[in-house]
Design an enzyme around this catalytic site. Structure first.
Site, mmCIF file in Angstrom:
data_model
loop_
_atom_site.group_PDB
_atom_site.id
_atom_site.type_symbol
_atom_site.label_atom_id
_atom_site.label_comp_id
_atom_site.label_asym_id
_atom_site.label_seq_id
_atom_site.Cartn_x
_atom_site.Cartn_y
_atom_site.Cartn_z
ATOM 1 N N ASN A 221 39.039 29.243 -4.343
ATOM 2 C CA ASN A 221 40.037 28.260 -3.560
ATOM 3 C C ASN A 221 40.187 27.160 -4.389
ATOM 4 O OD1 ASN A 221 37.007 28.001 -3.425
ATOM 5 N ND2 ASN A 221 37.172 26.543 -1.912
ATOM 6 N N GLY B 123 -5.185 -8.370 15.534
ATOM 7 C CA GLY B 123 -5.371 -9.648 16.372
ATOM 8 C C GLY B 123 -5.974 -9.357 17.714
ATOM 9 N N ARG C 200 28.259 26.039 5.162
ATOM 10 C CA ARG C 200 28.379 24.656 4.926
ATOM 11 C C ARG C 200 29.593 24.183 5.882
ATOM 12 N NH1 ARG C 200 30.332 25.098 -1.054
ATOM 13 N NH2 ARG C 200 30.495 22.780 -0.647
ATOM 14 N N ARG D 44 0.645 -1.193 0.046
ATOM 15 C CA ARG D 44 -0.067 -0.004 0.078
ATOM 16 C C ARG D 44 0.677 1.300 -0.070
ATOM 17 N NH1 ARG D 44 -4.034 -0.477 4.741
ATOM 18 N NH2 ARG D 44 -2.850 -2.278 5.511
ATOM 19 N N ALA E 84 30.910 43.080 -0.510
ATOM 20 C CA ALA E 84 30.103 42.536 -1.281
ATOM 21 C C ALA E 84 30.453 42.065 -2.485
ATOM 22 C CB ALA E 84 29.003 43.462 -1.597
ATOM 23 N N GLU F 205 -7.047 -13.551 14.954
ATOM 24 C CA GLU F 205 -6.760 -12.549 13.959
ATOM 25 C C GLU F 205 -8.204 -12.106 13.502
ATOM 26 O OE1 GLU F 205 -3.788 -11.366 12.824
ATOM 27 O OE2 GLU F 205 -3.343 -12.334 14.731
#
Ligand code: UD1
Ligand code: CA
Length: 492
Positions: free
Chosen positions: A418, A159, A365, A27, A412, A182
């Site tokens: 790098n 059950g 990061r 499902r 800015a 059940e």
């Protein structure tokens, strides 16, 4: 019934856990095996394994079937410390058949705890109590069968716990448990029973094994039901106890995306409530997501729609604006994270120092380590860089593999270049440096303390302390400059 601790302390049997995870999960309508779908950012079965590990299991046997390879590989990777073993069940002939596959691995002297891979929020305390119930020894009898049960208003699909042969007494908590029936095999009277089996049981291995060997599939579904061992226990005179809990969230199973989403929201609400109980101020507990662990000091405020992943800690007075995603990070006292900021420390982690101001729209990061009072503004990305106290990078900038001194102002549009296409190199910026706008610092390069770099400079050589460095074409102006004119006006 209460269980005195004196019955099992030092001599408690070892614990073996069986996690049933072979089912397809039809499902879910997904190619991903059901037990790998995530709740709070972690696969369903991984939650179960975490809980089993915390219980001190000597072995956790996971029964796999559908998507076995993927399930085994993912769970091993996610729970490297867990004492995991895998057994395959193919085809899947029922829960009894699933546990049969695990039986050869189970130590005869151990207690076996059976869990389902798709019931992720089963709690440590309930399981501890269940295990203790199963280890209870009465005169002559070595342990008993302990079932985890719950009374539901709508017991459909589960059950039923049949307590006596006399249906009029069914559901009476003091009557002896006779069987689990059940849903598909139940009489109308049995279907009216509200007490159900949660799918979790604890039982001495020495008792369980012979019962497993006697299971058959003469029932409405043609399956080997694990639940049939209850009748066998009764026949053998082994006590069967039901340990009943009230918390439906702990025993809720996931069968489809709707149930998964409902369980996620209920779990998140519960986590939010626990944080608020500690004093954390959440703008809206319904718009809060924790996919890991969050530790908060006093007076933390969290606005709406924030997601926390992995291990995150927030110091005293930290304020988190709306729509932030914060993962694997430590935010120290008094820091402010403004809206739409994304912080992900992954393995290296991120540290935001005390009283720092980050965002809106900032990105931190792995390896970003920001000192006290640092300011990082909109559209600034920082990776693997250390920023000294009071350093500022307020707009549209990139700092990667850099050491930035105290009080530096990073203009800015400036970036550290790098990466040369093969290797990463470091940029070192001394204390009190002023980097103008739109500079490119080609690493490796060092800007001496107190230096100034003129806007628009591209630097590939290090500079001396205190120097002004300008590395761009000199500005040229031609006064009274006449623009060219067309030769034949009127003609195209
Ligand atoms: C089972 C119980 C039921 C209980 C319910 C609680 C049985 C016979 N019935 O029913 O009394 O109320 O759980 O949720 O045990 N699995 C395998 N191999 C199989 C079949 C199932 O590994 O051959 C796994 C499934 O992946 C799942 C778990 O066992 O994780 C439970 O199986 P499921 O088919 O959902 O059992 P229910 O019919 O819900
Ligand atoms: Ca089920």
């Amino acid at each position: 019934m209460t269980f005195s601790k004196t019955h099992n302390t030092a001599s408690s049997p070892a614990l073996e856990v069986v996690v049933m995870a072979a089912g397809k999960g039809t499902r879910m309508k997904s190619r991903l095996p059901k037990v790998l779908h995530k709740l709070a950012g972690r696969p369903l079965a991984a939650h179960v394994i975490d809980t089993a590990t915390r219980l001190g299991a000597q072995r956790i046997v996971v029964v796999t079937g559908h998507g076995a390879e993927e399930v085994e590989q993912r769970l091993s990777a996610l729970a490297p410390q867990a004492p995991l073993r895998f057994v395959r069940q193919s085809p899947q002939l029922g829960t009894g058949h699933a546990v049969q596959q695990a039986a050869p691995l189970l130590d005869d002297a151990a207690t076996v705890l059976v869990l389902s891979g798709d019931v992720p929020l089963i709690g440590h305390d309930a399981l501890r109590a269940l295990i203790q119930a199963s280890q209870f020894r009465q005169a002559g009898a070595h342990g008993q069968l302990a079932l985890l049960t719950i009374a539901l208003d709508v017991p459909t699909g589960y059950g039923r716990i049949v307590r006596t042969e006399d249906q009029n007494n069914a559901g009476d908590q003091n009557a002896a448990v006779r069987a689990i029936v059940e849903e598909k095999d139940a009489s109308p009277a049995q279907r009216a029973i509200r007490e159900v089996y949660t799918g979790v049981m604890a039982v001495p291995a020495g008792r369980l094994k012979p019962w497993l060997a006697r299971l058959d599939n003469n029932n409405a579904q043609g399956e080997y039901y694990l639940t049939d061992i209850v009748r066998m226990a009764v026949d053998d005179g082994v006590p069967v106890v039901a340990h009943r809990i009230d918390d439906a969230l702990q025993v809720a199973g996931v069968n489809d995306p709707v149930q998964l989403a409902q369980l996620e929201r209920q779990w998140q609400l519960r986590q939010a409530q626990a944080l608020m109980a500690q004093g954390v101020r959440l703008a809206d507990p319904a718009r809060f997501d924790l996919r890991g662990t969050l530790t908060c000091e006093a007076d933390v405020e969290i606005d709406v729609n924030c997601i926390f992943e992995g291990a995150v800690s927030l110091g005293a007075g930290v304020r988190i604006g709306a729509n932030c995603v914060i993962a694997h990070a430590r935010i120290e006292a008094g820091a402010r994270i403004d809206p739409f900021t994304h912080i992900d420390g992954e393995k290296a982690g991120v540290i935001v120092g005390p009283d720092a101001c980050i965002g809106p729209f900032a990105r931190l990061r792995p390896g970003a380590q920001l000192g006290p009072g640092v300011h990082v503004g909109n559209f600034v990305e920082i990776k693997n860089s250390i920023l000294g106290p009071g350093a500022k990078a307020n707009h549209l900038a990139y700092l990667g593999d850099a050491s930035v001194g105290a009080r530096v102002n990073y203009g800015a549009g400036s970036i550290t270049a790098n990466y040369d296409g093969a290797n990463k190199h470091r940029t070192v910026i001394g204390d009190d440096v002023h980097i103008g706008s739109n500079c490119v610092l080609i690493a490796p390069v060092t800007i001496g303390a107190g230096g100034t770099v003129g806007g628009g400079s591209t630097l590939s050589k290090s500079t001396a302390s205190g120097a002004l460095t300008v590395a761009r074409a000199r500005q040229v102006s031609v006064v009274n400059w006449q623009r060219p004119k067309k030769k034949n006006p009127g003609k195209e």
